[in-house]
Design a protein around this motif. Structure first.
Motif, mmCIF file in Angstrom:
data_model
loop_
_atom_site.group_PDB
_atom_site.id
_atom_site.type_symbol
_atom_site.label_atom_id
_atom_site.label_comp_id
_atom_site.label_asym_id
_atom_site.label_seq_id
_atom_site.Cartn_x
_atom_site.Cartn_y
_atom_site.Cartn_z
ATOM 1 N N ASP A 149 -35.823 11.271 -18.714
ATOM 2 C CA ASP A 149 -36.108 9.850 -18.881
ATOM 3 C C ASP A 149 -35.135 9.114 -17.976
ATOM 4 O OD1 ASP A 149 -37.368 7.554 -19.854
ATOM 5 O OD2 ASP A 149 -35.896 7.319 -21.456
ATOM 6 N N SER A 150 -35.652 8.195 -17.156
ATOM 7 C CA SER A 150 -34.811 7.523 -16.177
ATOM 8 C C SER A 150 -35.205 6.066 -16.023
ATOM 9 C CB SER A 150 -34.911 8.238 -14.830
ATOM 10 O OG SER A 150 -36.249 8.195 -14.346
ATOM 11 N N ILE A 151 -34.259 5.286 -15.502
ATOM 12 C CA ILE A 151 -34.521 3.871 -15.253
ATOM 13 C C ILE A 151 -33.770 3.425 -14.002
ATOM 14 C CG2 ILE A 151 -32.677 3.089 -16.814
ATOM 15 C CD1 ILE A 151 -34.686 0.774 -17.557
ATOM 16 N N ILE A 152 -34.480 2.710 -13.154
ATOM 17 C CA ILE A 152 -33.895 2.108 -11.960
ATOM 18 C C ILE A 152 -33.574 0.658 -12.298
ATOM 19 C CG2 ILE A 152 -34.229 1.534 -9.518
ATOM 20 C CD1 ILE A 152 -36.593 3.623 -9.623
ATOM 21 N N VAL A 153 -32.387 0.206 -11.915
ATOM 22 C CA VAL A 153 -31.963 -1.172 -12.173
ATOM 23 C C VAL A 153 -31.862 -1.884 -10.827
ATOM 24 C CG1 VAL A 153 -30.238 -2.639 -13.249
ATOM 25 C CG2 VAL A 153 -30.642 -0.334 -14.163
ATOM 26 N N ALA A 154 -32.804 -2.796 -10.579
ATOM 27 C CA ALA A 154 -32.848 -3.515 -9.308
ATOM 28 C C ALA A 154 -33.555 -4.853 -9.504
ATOM 29 C CB ALA A 154 -33.586 -2.702 -8.255
ATOM 30 N N GLN A 155 -33.000 -5.894 -8.949
ATOM 31 C CA GLN A 155 -33.662 -7.191 -9.010
ATOM 32 C C GLN A 155 -34.885 -7.217 -8.093
ATOM 33 O OE1 GLN A 155 -32.343 -9.348 -11.252
ATOM 34 N NE2 GLN A 155 -34.179 -10.578 -10.995
ATOM 35 N N ARG A 156 -34.712 -6.672 -6.912
ATOM 36 C CA ARG A 156 -35.763 -6.567 -5.898
ATOM 37 C C ARG A 156 -35.597 -5.236 -5.195
ATOM 38 N NH1 ARG A 156 -34.723 -10.007 -1.686
ATOM 39 N NH2 ARG A 156 -36.756 -9.548 -0.841
ATOM 40 N N PRO A 157 -36.616 -4.665 -4.646
ATOM 41 C CA PRO A 157 -38.014 -5.096 -4.661
ATOM 42 C C PRO A 157 -38.679 -4.731 -5.992
ATOM 43 C CG PRO A 157 -37.837 -3.013 -3.514
ATOM 44 C CD PRO A 157 -36.431 -3.418 -3.889
ATOM 45 N N LYS A 158 -39.868 -5.246 -6.187
ATOM 46 C CA LYS A 158 -40.659 -4.855 -7.356
ATOM 47 C C LYS A 158 -41.077 -3.399 -7.165
ATOM 48 C CE LYS A 158 -40.518 -8.731 -9.537
ATOM 49 N NZ LYS A 158 -39.612 -8.836 -10.665
ATOM 50 N N LEU A 159 -40.840 -2.577 -8.165
ATOM 51 C CA LEU A 159 -41.030 -1.138 -8.028
ATOM 52 C C LEU A 159 -42.253 -0.583 -8.748
ATOM 53 C CD1 LEU A 159 -37.290 -0.116 -8.318
ATOM 54 C CD2 LEU A 159 -38.687 -0.315 -6.236
ATOM 55 N N ALA A 160 -42.907 -1.387 -9.565
ATOM 56 C CA ALA A 160 -44.046 -0.893 -10.351
ATOM 57 C C ALA A 160 -45.085 -0.141 -9.510
ATOM 58 C CB ALA A 160 -44.700 -2.037 -11.121
ATOM 59 N N PRO A 161 -45.438 -0.591 -8.311
ATOM 60 C CA PRO A 161 -46.458 0.131 -7.539
ATOM 61 C C PRO A 161 -46.036 1.533 -7.096
ATOM 62 C CG PRO A 161 -46.149 -2.097 -6.665
ATOM 63 C CD PRO A 161 -45.050 -1.848 -7.651
ATOM 64 N N TYR A 162 -44.754 1.855 -7.181
ATOM 65 C CA TYR A 162 -44.238 3.120 -6.651
ATOM 66 C C TYR A 162 -43.811 4.110 -7.732
ATOM 67 C CZ TYR A 162 -44.052 -0.156 -2.828
ATOM 68 O OH TYR A 162 -44.387 -1.112 -1.908
ATOM 69 N N ILE A 163 -43.779 3.663 -8.980
ATOM 70 C CA ILE A 163 -43.243 4.484 -10.078
ATOM 71 C C ILE A 163 -43.982 5.817 -10.236
ATOM 72 C CG2 ILE A 163 -42.943 4.575 -12.599
ATOM 73 C CD1 ILE A 163 -40.858 2.797 -11.279
ATOM 74 N N ALA B 168 -28.910 0.534 -9.032
ATOM 75 C CA ALA B 168 -28.350 1.556 -9.913
ATOM 76 C C ALA B 168 -29.488 2.323 -10.583
ATOM 77 C CB ALA B 168 -27.461 0.911 -10.979
ATOM 78 N N ALA B 169 -29.160 3.481 -11.115
ATOM 79 C CA ALA B 169 -30.122 4.266 -11.887
ATOM 80 C C ALA B 169 -29.383 5.021 -12.979
ATOM 81 C CB ALA B 169 -30.882 5.244 -10.992
ATOM 82 N N HIS B 170 -30.051 5.150 -14.116
ATOM 83 C CA HIS B 170 -29.563 5.923 -15.258
ATOM 84 C C HIS B 170 -30.608 6.993 -15.568
ATOM 85 C CE1 HIS B 170 -26.603 2.797 -16.525
ATOM 86 N NE2 HIS B 170 -27.477 2.002 -15.955
ATOM 87 N N ALA B 171 -30.149 8.143 -16.058
ATOM 88 C CA ALA B 171 -31.092 9.202 -16.431
ATOM 89 C C ALA B 171 -30.533 10.007 -17.598
ATOM 90 C CB ALA B 171 -31.357 10.136 -15.253
#
Length: 159
Positions: free
Chosen positions: A95-109, A147-150
Protein backbone atom coordinates in the motif's frame (compact mmCIF):
# COMPACT_ATOMS: atom_id res chain seq x y z
CA UNK A 1 3.38 -12.01 8.27
CA UNK A 2 5.99 -9.28 8.45
CA UNK A 3 5.47 -5.59 7.76
CA UNK A 4 7.77 -2.77 6.74
CA UNK A 5 7.36 0.93 6.10
CA UNK A 6 9.14 3.09 3.58
CA UNK A 7 9.44 6.80 2.97
CA UNK A 8 11.29 8.81 0.36
CA UNK A 9 11.45 12.40 -0.82
CA UNK A 10 13.25 14.13 -3.68
CA UNK A 11 13.52 17.76 -4.73
CA UNK A 12 11.80 18.88 -7.94
CA UNK A 13 14.23 20.46 -10.44
CA UNK A 14 14.17 21.59 -14.04
CA UNK A 15 15.95 19.52 -16.66
CA UNK A 16 14.92 16.10 -15.31
CA UNK A 17 12.16 13.70 -16.35
CA UNK A 18 9.50 13.01 -13.71
CA UNK A 19 9.38 9.24 -13.12
CA UNK A 20 6.86 7.83 -10.62
CA UNK A 21 6.19 4.12 -10.36
CA UNK A 22 8.16 3.65 -13.55
CA UNK A 23 5.84 6.01 -15.46
CA UNK A 24 7.12 9.11 -17.22
CA UNK A 25 4.68 11.79 -16.05
CA UNK A 26 4.51 14.91 -18.24
CA UNK A 27 5.57 17.86 -16.07
CA UNK A 28 7.89 20.87 -16.30
CA UNK A 29 10.14 19.46 -13.55
CA UNK A 30 11.55 16.12 -12.53
CA UNK A 31 13.03 14.67 -9.36
CA UNK A 32 16.68 15.17 -8.50
CA UNK A 33 18.61 12.08 -7.50
CA UNK A 34 21.42 9.66 -8.26
CA UNK A 35 19.14 7.11 -9.93
CA UNK A 36 15.96 8.08 -11.79
CA UNK A 37 14.77 9.41 -8.38
CA UNK A 38 11.46 7.51 -8.47
CA UNK A 39 10.25 8.30 -4.94
CA UNK A 40 7.38 5.82 -5.16
CA UNK A 41 9.60 2.88 -6.10
CA UNK A 42 12.15 3.95 -3.48
CA UNK A 43 9.56 4.04 -0.68
CA UNK A 44 8.28 0.60 -1.73
CA UNK A 45 11.82 -0.82 -1.82
CA UNK A 46 12.55 0.48 1.68
CA UNK A 47 9.26 -1.00 2.93
CA UNK A 48 10.11 -4.38 1.40
CA UNK A 49 13.66 -4.39 2.75
CA UNK A 50 12.42 -3.35 6.18
CA UNK A 51 9.84 -6.12 6.31
CA UNK A 52 12.51 -8.64 5.32
CA UNK A 53 14.94 -7.27 7.93
CA UNK A 54 17.43 -6.30 5.21
CA UNK A 55 18.20 -2.65 5.90
CA UNK A 56 17.39 0.02 3.34
CA UNK A 57 18.12 0.97 -0.26
CA UNK A 58 21.09 3.14 0.74
CA UNK A 59 22.78 0.04 2.11
CA UNK A 60 22.18 -2.01 -1.04
CA UNK A 61 22.42 0.73 -3.71
CA UNK A 62 24.61 3.57 -2.35
CA UNK A 63 24.51 6.87 -4.20
CA UNK A 64 28.32 6.84 -4.10
CA UNK A 65 28.37 3.90 -6.54
CA UNK A 66 28.58 5.06 -10.17
CA UNK A 67 26.85 1.90 -11.45
CA UNK A 68 23.55 3.20 -10.04
CA UNK A 69 23.83 6.63 -11.70
CA UNK A 70 20.62 7.21 -13.69
CA UNK A 71 19.45 3.59 -13.25
CA UNK A 72 15.77 2.72 -13.47
CA UNK A 73 14.34 2.22 -10.00
CA UNK A 74 12.25 -0.63 -11.40
CA UNK A 75 15.52 -2.48 -12.06
CA UNK A 76 16.52 -1.86 -8.44
CA UNK A 77 13.09 -3.08 -7.31
CA UNK A 78 13.69 -6.35 -9.19
CA UNK A 79 16.94 -6.78 -7.24
CA UNK A 80 15.14 -5.98 -3.97
CA UNK A 81 12.70 -8.77 -4.79
CA UNK A 82 15.62 -11.19 -5.12
CA UNK A 83 16.81 -10.10 -1.66
CA UNK A 84 13.30 -10.53 -0.24
CA UNK A 85 13.02 -14.01 -1.75
CA UNK A 86 16.51 -15.02 -0.56
CA UNK A 87 15.44 -13.89 2.92
CA UNK A 88 12.55 -16.38 2.84
CA UNK A 89 9.64 -14.06 2.02
CA UNK A 90 7.20 -13.17 -0.71
CA UNK A 91 5.00 -10.12 -1.16
CA UNK A 92 1.51 -10.32 0.27
CA UNK A 93 0.60 -6.72 -0.53
CA UNK A 94 1.86 -3.17 -0.95
CA UNK A 95 0.00 0.00 0.00
CA UNK A 96 1.55 3.30 -1.06
CA UNK A 97 0.81 6.99 -1.40
CA UNK A 98 2.48 9.76 -3.37
CA UNK A 99 2.36 13.22 -1.78
CA UNK A 100 2.48 15.98 -4.41
CA UNK A 101 0.59 19.19 -5.01
CA UNK A 102 1.23 18.97 -8.75
CA UNK A 103 0.99 17.38 -11.24
CA UNK A 104 -2.34 15.61 -10.98
CA UNK A 105 -1.49 11.91 -10.89
CA UNK A 106 -4.86 10.15 -11.16
CA UNK A 107 -4.46 9.39 -14.90
CA UNK A 108 -1.17 7.55 -14.23
CA UNK A 109 -1.95 5.55 -11.07
CA UNK A 110 -3.05 2.32 -12.77
CA UNK A 111 0.08 2.28 -14.99
CA UNK A 112 2.24 2.82 -11.92
CA UNK A 113 0.62 -0.12 -10.14
CA UNK A 114 1.08 -2.31 -13.23
CA UNK A 115 4.77 -1.38 -13.57
CA UNK A 116 5.46 -1.98 -9.90
CA UNK A 117 3.57 -5.28 -9.87
CA UNK A 118 5.50 -6.40 -12.94
CA UNK A 119 8.86 -5.60 -11.34
CA UNK A 120 7.81 -7.46 -8.18
CA UNK A 121 6.24 -10.33 -10.16
CA UNK A 122 3.01 -10.11 -8.18
CA UNK A 123 -0.60 -9.62 -9.31
CA UNK A 124 -1.52 -5.97 -9.81
CA UNK A 125 -4.26 -6.53 -7.22
CA UNK A 126 -1.48 -6.83 -4.60
CA UNK A 127 -0.22 -3.29 -5.31
CA UNK A 128 -2.20 -0.25 -4.22
CA UNK A 129 -1.05 3.22 -5.29
CA UNK A 130 -2.72 6.42 -4.14
CA UNK A 131 -1.91 10.12 -4.49
CA UNK A 132 -2.76 13.10 -2.34
CA UNK A 133 -1.96 16.77 -2.01
CA UNK A 134 -1.12 18.69 1.14
CA UNK A 135 -3.51 21.55 0.43
CA UNK A 136 -0.53 23.77 -0.37
CA UNK A 137 1.26 23.13 2.93
CA UNK A 138 4.92 22.19 3.38
CA UNK A 139 7.60 21.40 0.81
CA UNK A 140 5.26 19.19 -1.24
CA UNK A 141 2.53 21.81 -1.19
CA UNK A 142 4.89 24.55 -2.34
CA UNK A 143 6.14 22.40 -5.22
CA UNK A 144 9.68 22.02 -3.86
CA UNK A 145 9.53 18.23 -3.85
CA UNK A 146 7.51 15.03 -3.97
CA UNK A 147 7.32 12.42 -1.21
CA UNK A 148 6.02 8.86 -1.02
CA UNK A 149 5.10 6.49 1.80
CA UNK A 150 4.67 2.73 1.52
CA UNK A 151 3.79 -0.27 3.66
CA UNK A 152 4.78 -3.77 2.60
CA UNK A 153 3.26 -6.98 3.90
CA UNK A 154 5.39 -10.09 3.44
CA UNK A 155 4.66 -13.72 4.17
CA UNK A 156 7.02 -16.65 4.49
CA UNK A 157 7.76 -18.37 1.20
CA UNK A 158 8.43 -21.64 2.98
CA UNK A 159 12.22 -21.55 2.44
Amino acid sequence: MRFGIGYDVHRLVTGRELILGGVSVPFEKGLEGHSDADVLAHAIMDALLGAAGQGDIGRHFPDTDAKYKGISSLMLLERVMEIVSESGFQVNNIDSIIVAQRPKLAPYISNMAENLAGAMRVPVSAVNVKATTTEGLGFTGSGEGIAAHAVAGLRSNGV
